[in-house]
Write a protein that holds these residues in place. Structure first.
Motif, PDB file in Angstrom:
ATOM      1  N   ALA A 195       0.639  -1.194  -0.128  1.00 42.12           N
ATOM      2  CA  ALA A 195       0.059  -0.247  -0.190  1.00 42.12           C
ATOM      3  C   ALA A 195       0.258   1.307  -0.368  1.00 42.12           C
ATOM      4  CB  ALA A 195      -0.768   0.027   1.745  1.00 42.12           C
ATOM      5  N   ASP A 196       2.352   1.252   1.000  1.00 40.73           N
ATOM      6  CA  ASP A 196       2.720   1.733   0.583  1.00 40.73           C
ATOM      7  C   ASP A 196       4.136   3.001  -1.210  1.00 40.73           C
ATOM      8  OD1 ASP A 196       2.929   2.917   2.923  1.00 40.73           O
ATOM      9  OD2 ASP A 196       4.283   1.374   3.790  1.00 40.73           O
ATOM     10  N   ARG A 197       3.145   1.676  -1.121  1.00 44.32           N
ATOM     11  CA  ARG A 197       5.136   1.041  -2.581  1.00 44.32           C
ATOM     12  C   ARG A 197       3.511   1.900  -3.936  1.00 44.32           C
ATOM     13  NH1 ARG A 197       9.728   0.052  -1.967  1.00 44.32           N
ATOM     14  NH2 ARG A 197      10.744  -0.081  -0.128  1.00 44.32           N
ATOM     15  N   TRP A 198       2.738   0.719  -3.952  1.00 47.28           N
ATOM     16  CA  TRP A 198       1.889   0.248  -5.309  1.00 47.28           C
ATOM     17  C   TRP A 198       0.569   2.132  -4.727  1.00 47.28           C
ATOM     18  CZ3 TRP A 198      -2.247  -3.703  -5.917  1.00 47.28           C
ATOM     19  CH2 TRP A 198      -2.229  -3.943  -7.623  1.00 47.28           C
ATOM     20  N   GLY A 199       0.124   1.713  -3.895  1.00 50.01           N
ATOM     21  CA  GLY A 199      -1.400   2.741  -3.552  1.00 50.01           C
ATOM     22  C   GLY A 199      -2.360   2.034  -2.761  1.00 50.01           C
ATOM     23  N   ARG A 200      -2.852   1.925  -1.531  1.00 52.65           N
ATOM     24  CA  ARG A 200      -3.833   2.307  -0.932  1.00 52.65           C
ATOM     25  C   ARG A 200      -4.789   1.972  -1.829  1.00 52.65           C
ATOM     26  NH1 ARG A 200       0.513   3.793   2.158  1.00 52.65           N
ATOM     27  NH2 ARG A 200       0.096   5.696   3.512  1.00 52.65           N
ATOM     28  N   VAL A 201      -5.796   2.719  -2.444  1.00 50.66           N
ATOM     29  CA  VAL A 201      -7.157   2.092  -2.891  1.00 50.66           C
ATOM     30  C   VAL A 201      -6.804   0.618  -3.909  1.00 50.66           C
ATOM     31  CG1 VAL A 201      -8.604   2.892  -4.833  1.00 50.66           C
ATOM     32  CG2 VAL A 201      -8.028   4.409  -2.958  1.00 50.66           C
ATOM     33  N   LYS A 202      -5.243   0.659  -4.670  1.00 51.15           N
ATOM     34  CA  LYS A 202      -4.999  -0.190  -5.215  1.00 51.15           C
ATOM     35  C   LYS A 202      -5.283  -1.715  -4.519  1.00 51.15           C
ATOM     36  CE  LYS A 202      -2.664   2.096  -8.029  1.00 51.15           C
ATOM     37  NZ  LYS A 202      -0.823   2.116  -9.398  1.00 51.15           N
ATOM     38  N   THR A 203      -4.354  -1.702  -3.131  1.00 51.85           N
ATOM     39  CA  THR A 203      -4.133  -2.594  -2.868  1.00 51.85           C
ATOM     40  C   THR A 203      -5.150  -3.095  -2.108  1.00 51.85           C
ATOM     41  OG1 THR A 203      -2.083  -1.854  -2.424  1.00 51.85           O
ATOM     42  CG2 THR A 203      -2.909  -3.803  -0.458  1.00 51.85           C
ATOM     43  N   PHE A 204      -5.916  -2.433  -1.173  1.00 51.37           N
ATOM     44  CA  PHE A 204      -7.276  -2.513  -0.800  1.00 51.37           C
ATOM     45  C   PHE A 204      -8.370  -2.931  -2.099  1.00 51.37           C
ATOM     46  CE2 PHE A 204     -12.673  -1.347  -0.992  1.00 51.37           C
ATOM     47  CZ  PHE A 204     -13.032  -1.838  -0.125  1.00 51.37           C
ATOM     48  N   ARG A 205      -9.003  -2.879  -3.411  1.00 51.88           N
ATOM     49  CA  ARG A 205      -8.891  -3.867  -4.576  1.00 51.88           C
ATOM     50  C   ARG A 205      -8.681  -5.227  -4.582  1.00 51.88           C
ATOM     51  NH1 ARG A 205     -10.187   1.510  -8.030  1.00 51.88           N
ATOM     52  NH2 ARG A 205     -11.708   2.566  -7.367  1.00 51.88           N
ATOM     53  N   LEU A 206      -7.724  -5.243  -4.379  1.00 53.20           N
ATOM     54  CA  LEU A 206      -6.975  -6.794  -4.755  1.00 53.20           C
ATOM     55  C   LEU A 206      -7.267  -7.557  -3.635  1.00 53.20           C
ATOM     56  CD1 LEU A 206      -5.059  -8.308  -5.356  1.00 53.20           C
ATOM     57  CD2 LEU A 206      -3.297  -7.843  -4.291  1.00 53.20           C
ATOM     58  N   GLY A 207      -7.173  -7.152  -2.251  1.00 53.57           N
ATOM     59  CA  GLY A 207      -7.904  -8.250  -1.067  1.00 53.57           C
ATOM     60  C   GLY A 207     -10.056  -7.654  -1.424  1.00 53.57           C
ATOM     61  N   LEU A 208     -10.038  -7.225  -1.928  1.00 52.84           N
ATOM     62  CA  LEU A 208     -11.042  -7.453  -2.069  1.00 52.84           C
ATOM     63  C   LEU A 208     -11.674  -8.277  -3.164  1.00 52.84           C
ATOM     64  CD1 LEU A 208     -14.451  -5.870  -1.513  1.00 52.84           C
ATOM     65  CD2 LEU A 208     -13.927  -4.435  -3.905  1.00 52.84           C
ATOM     66  N   VAL A 209     -11.052  -8.113  -4.439  1.00 54.70           N
ATOM     67  CA  VAL A 209     -11.378 -10.049  -4.834  1.00 54.70           C
ATOM     68  C   VAL A 209     -11.017 -10.968  -4.442  1.00 54.70           C
ATOM     69  CG1 VAL A 209     -11.412 -10.416  -7.136  1.00 54.70           C
ATOM     70  CG2 VAL A 209     -11.427  -8.465  -7.169  1.00 54.70           C
ATOM     71  N   GLY A 210     -10.367 -10.872  -3.241  1.00 53.78           N
ATOM     72  CA  GLY A 210      -9.343 -11.768  -2.868  1.00 53.78           C
ATOM     73  C   GLY A 210     -10.986 -12.589  -1.478  1.00 53.78           C
TER      74      GLY A 210
END
Length: 413
Positions: free
Chosen positions: A274-289
């Motif tokens: 989340a620090d390197r790639w982005g908070r929102v994009k990391t959140f969406r990855l977890g959402l799908v998982g």
């Protein structure tokens, strides 16, 4: 992060480590020792998280106006007394009402510890490392809860009664002065006329929190599972052999700590992402998982696989789900007004308490309807809650898309 800051951040994790070990053990033991039937046990268990949600509103305010450390220590002292009284209630079998009241007091005061500790951790991080800092908090929060759950199952296997709860209550009470000595205040107090939660909550949190609520509701369902889980009915000879060696209660504890440890390790990994790639994009990855994990779990149980095999099959997708927590906490921490950060971070415990409380009540209701298919019912309910809350999140994201912005660009400059 400087070495001194890293050390202070680590120390800020200690209170939640101690508290969550007690909470994890309590969650297992309360559902086993509560008086009455499944529905009553669900009410007793739910009292803790519901009062934790209420306590978070008070704790956030106190963290800002009285100080993080004072709020935390007050929470620990009252919580320890309430745990000792609940142990007495289990010994005397007074009533589910008294048990629910005392468990509610424990939840209320745990919110003081959780909110103050989280706010300290947020104070001691910056945007460029807040994701991993929140991931560290999530790791301690989840892993220590799992350790406590395993300890609770081991104590129940050993004592088979209220002595198990009395043991964990005494250990928790004795640990209070040890950590309190080393804690330092991290921020000056805010003006007395400060703001309350709804007025300081970042707009993006409104869009993201439905999914967090879904996860906490699922945790509540999982916490009720030991009341109805029959691991010994596994069709696998390997599972039967393991149960025979360790006992059913301890196996449930092992399953729980395994799942929470996996989520905790994932929180650190995805916090850094989340620090390197982005908070929102990391959140969406977890959402799908999360959606994929619940689908696989329900399919596995429907096909006749037992809990051991089903959870093992779901583990890789469960790891992805751990991206949700640290990305939400980092985003809210980035946008929070530093003067009222305690009030803002109190939303973590509010949603956590409401979700687990509703999940506990839902678990009790489902189990009282059908004992034979209770586990399948809990899994189906978990999927249903997740789908509904994800749908609400998507609708809110479309409506308020200008509010969902990433803060990672600040960290990369």
């Amino acid at each position: 992060m400087c070495r001194d800051c890293a050390m202070k951040l680590t120390v800020s994790y200690v209170p939640i480590f101690v508290a969550r070990i007690g909470s994890g053990a309590s969650a297992f033991l309360v559902v086993k020792l509560a008086s009455g039937g499944h529905l009553e046990a669900g009410v007793v268990l739910a009292a803790y998280p519901f009062l934790e949600a209420l306590g978070a509103l008070i704790a956030g305010r106190w963290s800002d106006t009285l100080g993080r450390k004072k709020t935390l220590v007050v929470g620990y002292v009252v919580r320890s007394l309430a745990m000792l009284m609940l142990a007495w209630a289990f010994f005397t079998h007074t009533s589910p009402v008294l048990e629910a009241f005392l468990n509610g007091v424990i939840g209320l005061t745990t919110a003081f510890i959780l909110t103050a500790s989280l706010t300290m951790a947020t104070d001691l991080t910056e945007v460029k490392n807040r994701g991993v800092g929140m991931g560290g908090f999530e790791f301690i929060n989840l892993a220590s809860y799992g350790v406590g759950y395993l300890i609770g199952s081991a104590l129940y296997t050993l004592f088979k009664g209220p002595a198990a709860y009395l043991t964990i209550a005494i250990v928790t009470a004795l640990a209070t002065p040890i950590f309190a000595k080393f804690l330092i205040e991290t921020r000056p107090v805010a003006p007395v006329g400060g703001k309350f939660l709804l007025s300081v909550l970042p707009p993006s949190a409104v869009v993201l929190l439905p999914v967090w609520f879904a996860l906490t509701t699922i945790i509540g369902l999982g916490m009720f599972a030991p009341r109805v889980l029959q691991v010994s009915r596994e069709t696998s000879s390997i599972a039967e052999s393991i149960v025979g060696r360790l006992g059913e209660s301890l196996i449930v504890g092992v399953l729980f700590i395994g799942a929470l440890s996996l989520l905790g390790v994932g929180a650190i990994f995805f916090g850094r992402l989340a620090d390197r790639w982005g908070r929102v994009k990391t959140f969406r990855l977890g959402l799908v998982g999360g959606l994929a994990a619940l689908l696989v779990l329900n399919i596995a149980l429907h096909l006749g696989l037992g809990p051991l095999e089903s959870i093992a099959l779901t583990a890789p997708l469960l790891f992805l789900t751990s991206a949700i927590g640290p990305s939400i906490l980092a985003l809210i921490g980035d946008e929070a007004d530093i003067r009222y950060r305690g009030t803002t971070m109190g939303i973590y415990s509010v949603v956590l308490g409401l979700g687990i409380g509703i999940g506990s009540l839902l678990g009790g209701a489902i189990s009282s309807i059908s004992r034979q298919y209770a586990i399948n019912g809990l899994a189906t309910a978990a999927l249903g809650v997740y789908v509904v809350m994800t749908t609400i999140h998507i609708l809110l994201a479309k409506t308020y898309k200008t509010y969902v912005k990433d803060t990672i660009f600040v960290a990369t400059r």
